[in-house]
Design a protein around this motif. Structure first.
Motif, PDB file in Angstrom:
ATOM      1  N   ALA A 197       9.789   3.931  -8.415  1.00 61.02           N
ATOM      2  CA  ALA A 197      10.046   5.308  -8.193  1.00 61.02           C
ATOM      3  C   ALA A 197      10.654   5.889  -6.888  1.00 61.02           C
ATOM      4  CB  ALA A 197       8.618   6.196  -8.696  1.00 61.02           C
ATOM      5  N   GLY A 198      10.857   4.928  -5.875  1.00 62.14           N
ATOM      6  CA  GLY A 198      11.373   5.266  -4.619  1.00 62.14           C
ATOM      7  C   GLY A 198      10.309   5.668  -3.715  1.00 62.14           C
TER       8      GLY A 198
ATOM      9  N   TYR B 126       0.854  -1.226  -0.086  1.00 64.22           N
ATOM     10  CA  TYR B 126       0.105   0.018   0.079  1.00 64.22           C
ATOM     11  C   TYR B 126       0.868   1.223   0.047  1.00 64.22           C
ATOM     12  CZ  TYR B 126      -3.185  -3.684   1.695  1.00 64.22           C
ATOM     13  OH  TYR B 126      -3.837  -4.770   1.973  1.00 64.22           O
ATOM     14  N   SER B 127       0.545   2.175  -0.916  1.00 60.52           N
ATOM     15  CA  SER B 127       1.356   3.519  -0.829  1.00 60.52           C
ATOM     16  C   SER B 127       0.815   4.179   0.444  1.00 60.52           C
ATOM     17  CB  SER B 127       0.779   4.243  -1.889  1.00 60.52           C
ATOM     18  OG  SER B 127      -0.401   4.909  -1.868  1.00 60.52           O
TER      19      SER B 127
END
Length: 268
Positions: A36-37, A3-4
């Motif tokens: 993308a980190g 999850y972001s």
């Protein structure tokens, strides 16, 4: 599943900034990163976040939470018991504060409304510290004398306040004169002033036997906020509060001796 940080923020009810802070503090570092980190949280991370939020809700500091999560078997039960005791004490204190607020509301409803000009005219430089009033209410919450004093104060008219504050001002001037002239605190003049103060309390607020008067005087010497109720800070002298306390205690001892003499005379 991952999850972001935005997703975790949305369904956990915490800000992204809070999650970043937990990460920097080493309390909750996401298990992964996107190409993308960006931070990615696992199901295990969410379980840890739930634990963190649970302890935060109970009021634990982040350092304490970190110690618990590091070794839950060794720390959790002891820490929870300690926090339970703290919360129980806080609940009791808040209940007392609620009672104080309720009584204050009743006093305001029944009390005398003074304009700022009238308040200055009546009270002059005498200050009423709200923090001291609250502490006194908590300290004497179960005292019948405190309840009577509050009720009688609320019932005073503007003219009552003017009269009692006039008496207090005259007494204060005599006290300052006795102190400045070097009268001993256990001398007759100082003891008579103490007796006058005791009778003033009884006349306007609540019955004040010598034992109660001693407790009031002890507060004068221990808490500047209490003494400011009788002598404004601008008019105080170093040692005046202690002098007043000694005079009150000497007067109380005089009462005891007087009662003893009366009893002896009756025995004869």
């Amino acid at each position: 599943m991952s999850y972001s940080v935005g997703q975790v923020s949305a369904f956990a009810g915490v800000t992204v900034r809070t999650l970043h802070h937990y990460d920097k503090a080493g309390l909750l570092s996401p298990s992964g990163r996107s190409h993308a980190g960006y931070r990615l949280y696992s199901d295990a991370d969410l379980v840890r976040l739930q634990q963190i939020l649970f302890y935060r809700e109970l009021g634990f500091a982040l350092d304490d939470i970190a110690a618990i999560l590091k070794d839950p078997q060794a720390n959790a039960l002891e820490q929870l018991r300690a926090r339970q005791r703290q919360l129980s004490e806080e609940i009791a204190r808040l209940r007392q504060l609620a009672e104080v607020a309720e009584r204050a509301i009743e006093v305001q409803k029944a009390g005398v409304s003074l304009t700022p000009q009238e308040r200055f005219e009546v009270f002059g430089g005498i200050s009423f510290d709200l923090s001291y009033a609250t502490d006194a209410e908590l300290k004497w919450a179960h005292s019948e004398g405190q309840r009577e004093a509050m009720a009688r104060a609320a019932a005073h008219s503007k003219e009552d306040w003017r009269q009692l504050m006039g008496e207090a001002a005259a007494w204060r001037a005599e006290l300052l004169a006795a102190f400045d002239e070097g009268e001993p605190s256990d001398g007759e003049r100082a003891m008579d002033l103490a007796e006058e103060h005791r009778l003033h309390i009884s006349r306007w607020f609540t019955s004040c036997p010598p034992a109660m008067h001693r407790r009031i005087a002890d507060d004068f010497a221990a808490d500047p906020r209490a003494f400011a109720l009788v002598v404004p800070p601008a008019r105080q002298r170093p040692g005046l509060a202690a002098y007043t306390r000694k005079a009150v205690h000497a007067n109380a001892a005089r009462h005891v001796a007087s009662v003893g003499r009366t009893d002896s005379e009756e025995d004869r």
